[in-house]
Design a protein around this motif. Structure first.
Motif, mmCIF file in Angstrom:
data_model
loop_
_atom_site.group_PDB
_atom_site.id
_atom_site.type_symbol
_atom_site.label_atom_id
_atom_site.label_comp_id
_atom_site.label_asym_id
_atom_site.label_seq_id
_atom_site.Cartn_x
_atom_site.Cartn_y
_atom_site.Cartn_z
ATOM 1 N N PRO A 38 3.916 4.152 -22.717
ATOM 2 C CA PRO A 38 5.226 3.834 -23.303
ATOM 3 C C PRO A 38 6.397 3.894 -22.333
ATOM 4 C CG PRO A 38 3.939 5.139 -24.838
ATOM 5 C CD PRO A 38 3.150 5.107 -23.555
ATOM 6 N N PHE A 39 6.510 4.972 -21.540
ATOM 7 C CA PHE A 39 7.609 5.086 -20.574
ATOM 8 C C PHE A 39 7.061 4.788 -19.194
ATOM 9 C CE2 PHE A 39 10.286 7.966 -17.830
ATOM 10 C CZ PHE A 39 11.395 7.123 -17.810
ATOM 11 N N PHE A 40 7.624 3.792 -18.516
ATOM 12 C CA PHE A 40 7.054 3.220 -17.294
ATOM 13 C C PHE A 40 8.068 3.379 -16.168
ATOM 14 C CE2 PHE A 40 5.498 -1.088 -15.359
ATOM 15 C CZ PHE A 40 4.740 -0.416 -14.428
ATOM 16 N N ARG A 41 7.929 4.474 -15.399
ATOM 17 C CA ARG A 41 8.882 4.774 -14.327
ATOM 18 C C ARG A 41 8.163 5.286 -13.092
ATOM 19 N NH1 ARG A 41 13.059 9.887 -13.781
ATOM 20 N NH2 ARG A 41 11.035 10.945 -13.804
ATOM 21 N N ALA A 42 8.507 4.734 -11.945
ATOM 22 C CA ALA A 42 8.063 5.277 -10.661
ATOM 23 C C ALA A 42 9.108 6.279 -10.187
ATOM 24 C CB ALA A 42 7.892 4.167 -9.637
ATOM 25 N N HIS A 43 8.643 7.396 -9.612
ATOM 26 C CA HIS A 43 9.564 8.449 -9.172
ATOM 27 C C HIS A 43 8.900 9.213 -8.037
ATOM 28 C CE1 HIS A 43 12.719 11.310 -9.170
ATOM 29 N NE2 HIS A 43 12.127 12.256 -9.890
ATOM 30 N N SER A 44 9.709 9.787 -7.139
ATOM 31 C CA SER A 44 9.139 10.507 -6.001
ATOM 32 C C SER A 44 10.108 11.558 -5.487
ATOM 33 C CB SER A 44 8.777 9.533 -4.873
ATOM 34 O OG SER A 44 9.891 8.721 -4.530
ATOM 35 N N HIS A 45 9.547 12.529 -4.805
ATOM 36 C CA HIS A 45 10.271 13.679 -4.279
ATOM 37 C C HIS A 45 11.073 13.295 -3.042
ATOM 38 C CE1 HIS A 45 10.778 17.653 -2.318
ATOM 39 N NE2 HIS A 45 10.653 18.157 -3.539
ATOM 40 N N ILE A 46 12.159 14.040 -2.811
ATOM 41 C CA ILE A 46 13.063 13.745 -1.708
ATOM 42 C C ILE A 46 12.383 13.831 -0.344
ATOM 43 C CG2 ILE A 46 13.863 16.137 -1.453
ATOM 44 C CD1 ILE A 46 16.715 14.974 -1.089
ATOM 45 N N GLU A 47 11.333 14.654 -0.240
ATOM 46 C CA GLU A 47 10.685 14.834 1.053
ATOM 47 C C GLU A 47 9.468 13.929 1.246
ATOM 48 O OE1 GLU A 47 9.825 18.930 1.651
ATOM 49 O OE2 GLU A 47 11.925 19.551 1.623
ATOM 50 N N THR A 48 9.159 13.090 0.250
ATOM 51 C CA THR A 48 8.007 12.206 0.399
ATOM 52 C C THR A 48 8.413 10.914 1.086
ATOM 53 O OG1 THR A 48 8.386 11.180 -1.759
ATOM 54 C CG2 THR A 48 6.925 13.085 -1.696
ATOM 55 N N LYS A 49 7.436 10.281 1.672
ATOM 56 C CA LYS A 49 7.626 8.967 2.285
ATOM 57 C C LYS A 49 8.031 7.961 1.219
ATOM 58 C CE LYS A 49 4.839 5.600 4.886
ATOM 59 N NZ LYS A 49 3.474 5.345 5.418
ATOM 60 N N ARG A 50 8.964 7.079 1.565
ATOM 61 C CA ARG A 50 9.386 6.060 0.611
ATOM 62 C C ARG A 50 8.180 5.223 0.209
ATOM 63 N NH1 ARG A 50 15.356 5.438 0.455
ATOM 64 N NH2 ARG A 50 15.010 3.481 -0.649
ATOM 65 N N ARG A 51 8.157 4.841 -1.103
ATOM 66 C CA ARG A 51 6.989 4.080 -1.573
ATOM 67 C C ARG A 51 7.376 3.012 -2.584
ATOM 68 N NH1 ARG A 51 5.409 8.400 -5.404
ATOM 69 N NH2 ARG A 51 5.200 9.952 -3.785
ATOM 70 N N GLU A 52 8.534 2.352 -2.393
ATOM 71 C CA GLU A 52 8.842 1.201 -3.228
ATOM 72 C C GLU A 52 7.745 0.160 -3.060
ATOM 73 O OE1 GLU A 52 12.115 3.717 -3.086
ATOM 74 O OE2 GLU A 52 11.286 2.735 -1.315
#
Length: 925
Positions: free
Chosen positions: A650-664
C-alpha cells in the motif's frame, strides 16, 4: 562540549555500527509488573460475582465482583469491583471491570475509539446453578459463572467461542495508599521491591501511585491460530510464548531492530484474532499502557502450566492468551465473528477505517535522510523525468530545518521553499517534510518560548518541564493531552505560520513514540506528567496522568493534532497525507505507517509482508517498508526485488540513511534502472485499482492487503501463509524475497471452488490446486488476477499520477469457471472532500457471455471525469462472440474485436465509452 559528545555517541549508535543492544530494552523479568503477574498462578481465582447486585439497563448489565481471601474460613471480601457487560451492534460485546470507589481514577484510553460504541439490547435469559446467562438480539450469549468468576461468550450454535478467567489469571492490583509499616520493635519494614518505585539501568521510576497492573486470561476453544497485536517482526500467526518472552506492546525507537522477534518496536495495537475451521473471533484490549501478551497454542505441544491450568479434555484445537498491562482497567471488546472479514470489520467499526487518502499518496515516494539543498531536490526531481520513471513525492528529512527547529527552514540550503514546491507541483508532484514532537530548547526559538511561557510541555515527576535529548540536543515534548497545547501546535501548520508551504506540502511525524535518546529504553520516563481535566477538590497525584498510563497513545495524540492542523490550514477543503512511525489503535484515521528503520537485507524484505499483514488486520491498511532498506546499501538484485515488492504494497516509498551510499534508481547499472522503472510503471498502471481499494476500505473497513485465510477461511493451508497475500480479493501477490531465486513456491487458494488465477502478464490461467513451483526471473515476481474479476488499468506513461487523471482505461476481465466476472471503480478529484457532496463515481462492472455493463452504485453521485475506455481485455474466453455493440445514452456503436487464440484472450478495441455515464456492451454469437 559535553552535549556535543552525547549527540556524537547517539549518532554513532544510530548509524547501525552497534546493532540492537538488547540491554537497552527490558525483558519481562526486568519489567516489574510483567515479572509479578507472570508469576501469579493461583489454583483458584479470588474473584467471585455477587448475583444479588445485578442490574440491567438496555444494553448494559452490571453486577458486583468481590475479591475474596481464599485462606479465611469466611472468605473475607478484600476489595469490591463493578463488572459491566455491554451488548453492542455488529455482534460485539464489551466487558469492563474497575474498583468500587477507587482511591484514584484509573486511566481509560481516550482516542482509540472513533465514536461512542452503539448499543444492542441485552436480556437475562436464565439464572441457575451459579450461572447467569445474557443474550443479545443476534442470538449470542454470555454466561457468567459466579464462583469463581468466569465469563463465556457463546456463538449462535451455543458453543463457547471466547472465555475469560478460565485459567484463574484475572488480577487487578488494588490501588492503595503508601503507608510505613513497622515491626514489633517499631522498626520500619522495607517495602517490597518495585511497589513504589523500580530501577532500570541508571533510571529510576518513582511510581507515585504504586502497583496498579491488570491481567486477564482469554481462551479461544476450537482455534488453530491467533493473529494481530502488531508491531513485531515475527510471523503473522503468533507463536507460543510460554517457554520464552511474551509479546510486548510498548512503542519504542529500536534502531536496526531484530527479525523474528517479539520485542516491542514502534507500534502497539492490542487487538488479537483467533481463527479455526469453526469460526473467527477477536478481542480488543482497550488499554494504552505497557502490555505483554502470552500465547499458548495446544497444537504446538510445548504449552506449560504457567498459562494453561485447565484440564483440556483432550482438546487439540485451542489457543489461550493472557494480557498483562501496567495500569488502566479491564476493558475488553469481544468480536463474535464468524468469519475473518466479520471480525476485521467489527474492529474497524469501533476504531475507524482509514479515510480516502489523497490519490498521490498511493503512488511512488522518493526519500532520503537527507536531500541536502534545493539544488539536490531539483536534481532528483529532474532525474525522474530524464530516466522516464514516474514519481509523485519528494521527501525532506530533518536537515531542511534551521538547526532542527521545526516549522523553520535552513535559510542557506533552502532559501526559496515556495519556489522549490512550485517547481514540483508544476509536474504534478508534492513535497513531504518531517515534523517531530521533540522541540529544541533554544532561547529565541518561537515554539520553545511559547511552550515554556504557556505551560505546554510534558512535565517531569516534580512538575517541571521535562527535558530529554533528541536530534536537536536538549529538547522538550509538547503535551498533546492539553487541548490548548494541541490547538497551538495545530495552528503552526497554517500557511502563514509555516511559510513556504501550501496544500501540496504534506507531513511526516517521526520519533513520536516518543523517542528520547537519554531516556529509559530510549523513551520518556513513565513518571512524567500529562495534563488532565482540572476537577474541583482534586489535587496531587490524582490531578494528572502519568506517562505510564498513556504511553502507547502519545503518538496518536501527536498525529491527531497534525491532522487537525492540516485540515484547518485549507478550511477543511483538502485531504492531508501524514506518515507516522508510532502506531496505536485508531492511528489509521489520521496517518499511514511504515515499518521503521529496517536494513538492506533480504530478511527485512521478507519481513515487510507479515508486518504489513499484521498491521492491516489491526486496521492500519496504509502500510509499507522503506524500499531498499534504511540502513546499509542494497546491491542491484535486492534493490530490484524490493521495488517489485514495494510496488504491490500500500505505501510505496524508497528511503535511506544519511550515511549510506546514494541509491536513486538511475545510480544503478542501466539494466537495473530499467527494472526499477518497470516496477514503478506497474504501480502507476494500477493506481485507480489502489484508489478503489482504499475507497472500499473507507466504507467496509476491510484490509486492503489481506492474508489468504481472510478470503479462504476453510482452507487450512492458508492459515499460516504470510509470504504472499491478496490485494482486495482480486490480485494474488508473491514477492521474491531470496537471492538468486529461479523459482518460488506459490500457493493458489480456492481449489474447492475451482478458482482460476491468471498471470497478469501472459493471461495464462491456472486452476487453484495448492502449492506450485513457479519459475521467476529478475524481471518478474508472481502476480495473478483472480478468475471472475475485472481490474481497471491506466497504461499511458506519465511522470506523476495527477497527470493521469483523464487518461483512458484498459479493463482487464479474467473469467471464472462460469464465464462471468465483476469489478468496481472509484473516481473523484483525488484531493478534496468534494466527494462528501456526492461529487464522485462509484461504479460496478459486470461481465457475462451476453453483455458487459458499467453501472453506478449510487446514481445521485456524479463526477465529470474525462476518462474513457480505451481497451477491454477478456481472458479465459472459450467461445468468442461474433459481434459486440456499445450502448451509452442514445449512442449505439459496433465495436472491433481481436482474438488471441494462444491464450484465449479477446481484445475489444477502442470502445470509447466515457466513464462519466453508465454503459453496456452486448455480445452476439
Amino acid at each position: 562540549m559535553k552535549s556535543l559528545c552525547l549527540i556524537l555517541v547517539v549518532l554513532l549508535a544510530l548509524s547501525g555500527s552497534f546493532g540492537v543492544d538488547r540491554n537497552n530494552f527490558k525483558s519481562c523479568d526486568q519489567s516489574g509488573f510483567c515479572k509479578r503477574l507472570r508469576a501469579f498462578k493461583p489454583e483458584r481465582s479470588q474473584y467471585v460475582a455477587d448475583f444479588s447486585t445485578q442490574m440491567l439497563h438496555d444494553n448494559m448489565f452490571f453486577l458486583d465482583v468481590n475479591m475474596v481471601d481464599l485462606e479465611s474460613e469466611k472468605r473475607t471480601v478484600l476489595f469490591r469491583y463493578v463488572l459491566k457487560v455491554s451488548g453492542l451492534v455488529d455482534n460485539t460485546f464489551r466487558v469492563e471491570m474497575e474498583e468500587v470507589n477507587p482511591l484514584y481514577p484509573r486511566y481509560i484510553t481516550l482516542l482509540a475509539l472513533k465514536d461512542s460504541p452503539i448499543g444492542d439490547n441485552l436480556k437475562v435469559i436464565s439464572k441457575k446453578d451459579g450461572k447467569l446467562t445474557l443474550a443479545n438480539t443476534k442470538g449470542h450469549r454470555v454466561v457468567i459463572t459466579a464462583d469463581p468468576l468466569k465469563i463465556e461468550f457463546l456463538d449462535k450454535n451455543g458453543e463457547v467461542a471466547v472465555v475469560f478467567n478460565e485459567n484463574s489469571l484475572m488480577h487487578v492490583e488494588p490501588l492503595v495508599t503508601k503507608q510505613e509499616r513497622t515491626d514489633e520493635n517499631g522498626e520500619i519494614i522495607p517495602e517490597e521491591e518495585g511497589t513504589w518505585g523500580e530501577n532500570f539501568k541508571s533510571h529510576h521510576d518513582s511510581k507515585p501511585r504504586g502497583n496498579e497492573a491488570i491481567s486477564l486470561d482469554i481462551g479461544f476453544p476450537d482455534a488453530d491460530h491467533v493473529y494481530g497485536i502488531p508491531e513485531h517482526t515475527d510471523k503473522l500467526a503468533l507463536a507460543t510464548t510460554t517457554s520464552g518472552e511474551p509479546y510486548r506492546l510498548y512503542n519504542l525507537d529500536v534502531f536496526e531492530y531484530e527479525l523474528d522477534s517479539r520485542m516491542a518496536i514502534y507500534g502497539a495495537v492490542p487487538v488479537l484474532y483467533a481463527h479455526g475451521l469453526k469460526r473467527t473471533v477477536g478481542v480488543f484490549w482497550h488499554n494504552s499502557a505497557e502490555t505483554w501478551v502470552d500465547v499458548a497454542n495446544i497444537a504446538d505441544g510445548t504449552v506449560v502450566s504457567s498459562l494453561v491450568n485447565l484440564v483440556t479434555g483432550g482438546q487439540k484445537r485451542r489457543v489461550d492468551t493472557r494480557f498483562m498491562s501496567e495500569s488502566g482497567l479491564i476493558d475488553v471488546f469481544i468480536f463474535m465473528g464468524d468469519s475473518p472479514s466479520d471480525v476485521f470489520r467489527q474492529y474497524t467499526r469501533l476504531t475507524g477505517a482509514a479515510p480516502i487518502p489523497p490519490k498521490f499518496s498511493l503512488a511512488y515516494h522518493q526519500c532520503r535522510w537527507n536531500y541536502v539543498d534545493e539544488a539536490d531536490v531539483r536534481g532528483v526531481d529532474d532525474n525522474f523525468d530524464t530516466h522516464d520513471i514516474p514519481a509523485d513525492v519528494i521527501w525532506l528529512d530533518i536537515e531542511y530545518t534551521d538547526r532542527k527547529k521545526y516549522f523553520t527552514w535552513d535559510v542557506e540550503k533552502f532559501p526559496h521553499p515556495a519556489q522549490m514546491v512550485a517547481n514540483l507541483t508544476a509536474k504534478g508532484r508534492k513535497l513531504v517534510v518531517i515534523i517531530d514532537p521533540h522541540i529544541k530548547r533554544e532561547a529565541g526559538y518561537f515554539l520553545h518560548e511559547d511552550a515554556t511561557e504557556k505551560g505546554y510541555y510534558v512535565k517531569d515527576k516534580d512538575g517541571k518541564d521535562y527535558e530529554g535529548w533528541c536530534w536537536p540536543g536538549s529538547s522538550s515534548y509538547l503535551d498533546f493531552f492539553n487541548p490548548e497545547a494541541t490547538r497551538y501546535y495545530s495552528e503552526r501548520y497554517k500557511f502563514e505560520n509555516f511559510p513556504g508551504t501550501n496544500k501540496d506540502v504534506h507531513i511526516w511525524n517521526d520519533m513520536n513514540e516518543p523517542s528520547v535518546f537519554n531516556g529509559p529504553e530510549i523513551t520518556m520516563p513513565k513518571d512524567c506528567r500529562h495534563w488532565k481535566e482540572p476537577q474541583e477538590g482534586v489535587e496531587g497525584i490524582a490531578s494528572y496522568w502519568e506517562h505510564r498510563h498513556i504511553h502507547n497513545e502519545y503518538g496518536l495524540w501527536n498525529i491527531r493534532a497534525t491532522h487537525q492542523g492540516m485540515l484547518d490550514r485549507s478550511d477543511k477543503k483538502y485531504r492531508p497525507f501524514i506518515l507516522t512511525r508510532s502506531a496505536f489503535a485508531g492511528t489509521q484515521r489520521y496517518a499511514a505507517v511504515w515499518t521503521g528503520d529496517n536494513a538492506a537485507e533480504w530478511g527485512f524484505l521478507a519481513a515487510s509482508v507479515p508486518m504489513c499483514l499484521s498491521l492491516g488486520i489491526a486496521g492500519i491498511s496504509f502500510c509499507g517498508s522503506d524500499v531498499g532498506g534504511f540502513f546499509k546499501y542494497p546491491e542491484a538484485e535486492l534493490m530490484t526485488r524490493w521495488y517489485q515488492a514495494g510496488a504491490f504494497q500500500p505505501f510505496f516509498r524508497a528511503h535511506s540513511h544519511i550515511e549510506t551510499k546514494r541509491r536513486e534508481p538511475w545510480l544503478y547499472e542501466p539494466a537495473t534502472t530499467a527494472l526499477i522503472r518497470d516496477a514503478n510503471r506497474r504501480r502507476y498502471a494500477l493506481i485507480d485499482f489502489w484508489y478503489t481499494l482504499f475507497y472500499e476500505h473507507s466504507r467496509d473497513g476491510l484490509p486492503v492487503m489481506r492474508p489468504l485465510f481472510q478470503e479462504f477461511p476453510k482452507e487450512e493451508a492458508t492459515f499460516t501463509i504470510d509470504d504472499q497475500y491478496l490485494l482486495g480479493d482480486k490480485l494474488l501477490v508473491r514477492p521474491v524475497v531470496t537471492a538468486a531465486a529461479t523459482s518460488v513456491q506459490v500457493y493458489f487458494p480456492g481449489g474447492d471452488t475451482n478458482t482460476l488465477w491468471y498471470d497478469v502478464d501472459s493471461y495464462q490461467p491456472r486452476v487453484a490446486n495448492g502449492y506450485a513451483n513457479i519459475d521467476v526471473n529478475i524481471a518478474k515476481i508472481p502476480v495473478y488476477q483472480r478468475g471472475g474479476s475485472i481490474i481497471p488499468r491506466k497504461e499511458r506513461v506519465r511522470r506523476s499520477s495527477q497527470l493521469m487523471a483523464d487518461d483512458p482505461y484498459t479493463l482487464v476481465v479474467t473469467l471464472d469457471a462460469n464465464n462471468t466476472a465483476t469489478g468496481s471503480l472509484y473516481i473523484d478529484d483525488g484531493e478534496t472532500y468534494e466527494y462528501k457532496k456526492k461529487k464522485y463515481i462509484y461504479a460496478k462492472f459486470s461481465y457475462t457471455t451476453e453483455e458487459m455493463t458499467y453501472t453506478f452504485v449510487n446514481d445521485k453521485a456524479t463526477y465529470p471525469t474525462l476518462s474513457w475506455v480505451e481497451r477491454i481485455v477478456i481472458a479465459g474466453i472459450k467461445v468468442p462472440p461474433k459481434t459486440a455493440k456499445l450502448h451509452q445514452g442514445d449512442k449505439q456503436v459496433a465495436l472491433q474485436m481481436t482474438l488471441h487464440r494462444g491464450n484465449d484472450v479477446l481484445v475489444v478495441r477502442k470502445p470509447a465509452a466515457t466513464m462519466a455515464q453508465p454503459w453496456k456492451i452486448t455480445f452476439s454469437y
